[in-house]
Enzyme design. Sequence first.
Site, PDB file in Angstrom:
ATOM      1  N   LYS A 121     125.069 -22.380  72.523  1.00 10.31           N
ATOM      2  CA  LYS A 121     126.142 -22.474  71.525  1.00 10.31           C
ATOM      3  C   LYS A 121     127.186 -23.469  72.041  1.00 10.31           C
ATOM      4  O   LYS A 121     126.942 -24.657  72.036  1.00 10.31           O
ATOM      5  CB  LYS A 121     126.695 -21.067  71.256  1.00 10.31           C
ATOM      6  N   ASP A 157     129.170  -9.151  76.371  1.00 10.07           N
ATOM      7  CA  ASP A 157     128.342 -10.246  75.883  1.00 10.07           C
ATOM      8  C   ASP A 157     129.288 -11.415  75.581  1.00 10.07           C
ATOM      9  O   ASP A 157     130.145 -11.324  74.700  1.00 10.07           O
ATOM     10  CB  ASP A 157     127.567  -9.823  74.625  1.00 10.07           C
TER      11      ASP A 157
HETATM   12  C1  LIG Z   1     123.721 -15.814  70.044  1.00 10.85           C
HETATM   13  C2  LIG Z   1     123.842 -14.439  70.560  1.00 10.85           C
HETATM   14  C3  LIG Z   1     122.781 -13.824  71.241  1.00 10.85           C
HETATM   15  C4  LIG Z   1     121.476 -14.555  71.386  1.00 10.85           C
HETATM   16  O1  LIG Z   1     120.463 -13.837  71.981  1.00 10.85           O
HETATM   17  P1  LIG Z   1     119.080 -14.571  72.305  1.00 10.85           P
HETATM   18  O2  LIG Z   1     118.358 -13.628  73.149  1.00 10.85           O
HETATM   19  O3  LIG Z   1     119.424 -15.873  72.975  1.00 10.85           O
HETATM   20  O4  LIG Z   1     118.397 -14.866  71.011  1.00 10.85           O
HETATM   21  C5  LIG Z   1     122.981 -12.557  71.741  1.00 10.85           C
HETATM   22  N1  LIG Z   1     124.169 -11.910  71.573  1.00 10.85           N
HETATM   23  C6  LIG Z   1     125.197 -12.480  70.916  1.00 10.85           C
HETATM   24  C7  LIG Z   1     126.487 -11.752  70.765  1.00 10.85           C
HETATM   25  C8  LIG Z   1     125.058 -13.755  70.378  1.00 10.85           C
HETATM   26  O5  LIG Z   1     126.065 -14.306  69.718  1.00 10.85           O
END
Ligand SMILES: *Cc1c(COP(=O)(O)O)cnc(C)c1O
Length: 412
Positions: free
Chosen positions: A237, A211
């Site tokens: 972000k 991720d």
């Molecule tokens: C911000 C973030 C997400 C966001 O997930 P959404 O499906 O866009 O809400 C997921 N995983 C990580 C590690 C993040 O920092």
Amino acid sequence: MVSPPGSRTGPDPLDPTPLDAADPLAGFRDRFVVAEPGLIYLDGNSLGRLPRRTGERLEHLIHEEWGRELIRGWDHWMDLPTRVGDRIAAAIVGARQGEVLVGDSTTVNLFRLVGAAVDARPGRGSIVAVRDDFPTDRYVVDGVASARGLSVRWVEPDPVLGPSTEGVERLLDGDVGLVVLSLIHYRSAAIADLPAITDAAHEAGALVLWDLSHAAGAIPVDLASSGADLAVGCTYKYLNGGPGAPAFLYVRAELQERLRPPIQGWIAAHDVFAMAPEWERAPGILGFAAGTPPVLGLVAVDEGVSLVEEAGLEAIRAKATALTDYAVALHDAWLAPLGAELGSPRDAERRGSHVAIRHPDAERLRAALADRGVIVDFRRPDVIRLGLSPLTTSFGEVREAIVRLRDLLATA
Ligand SMILES: *Cc1c(COP(=O)(O)O)cnc(C)c1O
């Protein structure tokens, strides 16, 4: 002003003026909308600022393309998920063309790829994931595992240093089909060792899913040369794609035909407008698409990515390191004596683009800072995150935010 010992005769090492004057990215701030110049915004790691061009581009899209072209617009909208994906591949994550697709949320993309990955490793009954990873990652892994009768082996990482390669290795054996983890930890900003953990997983015969949400646009990532199998990441972000902007997914070219996409959507079909009776997948990364692409969101991502591309990730990383080093120095000089503790790695090499500060009153401090014109965020139980976005944050803002935090702590 407080100076660290030994600096009383020389120039103040905590003076932000020379740092801002020497900053090669300082001019990028003008490329963004700064509606409240006095507001110190240190939350770009949750929602990046709005690039000026994005407003113009969306106006054009709405009035000239949607308004005038109507359905004819699809001639040039349809390939946005792969066009923007190729741009992210080249400029942001070090992937090859045809390996990245943009659309849907990070959560949905995670669900797709976790499912496809475990199905490609039949006979292996376990997934390795990280106990304190971002909630959606843990929930999705847990949900996919229980739906298929698999078990999850949780890495128990150090809260500041994040998951270590050894911590992951300890849980690996021939029963593990997939390892899922964040490259940069959302709370501490700790950077995991992507090449080493990828190698360790491969040695055990498992696939790896990274991720990249807190890494994309903040640090250079090299998916191709590390051999990483799968990745997802967020674009609102450090890529400044806007609230709810579509996320990306990456599937290594060699794996694309071996994984079965879990959503048999019509846009992922071999010939979309054949409307065939049976679903036959589109070749390559398009097989992982689902429904109609989110065009407005995609053009906003395209603009955000183009700013990062223009600034260059090496320069962005260099400034992120300088900003977080500066914040750590101010923390040590002013906040630590008042009871705060650093919640991020001290070694800049191991730290992403935010700094976590731990204090038992973190939640109240976040609210008090907001009342004093400083936006940071709070993460349970005791962390304030200072998100330092290299394209928009100045050293002067970092100092002013920490001065206000120091004054709050001193009067508490
Ligand atoms: C911000 C973030 C997400 C966001 O997930 P959404 O499906 O866009 O809400 C997921 N995983 C990580 C590690 C993040 O920092």
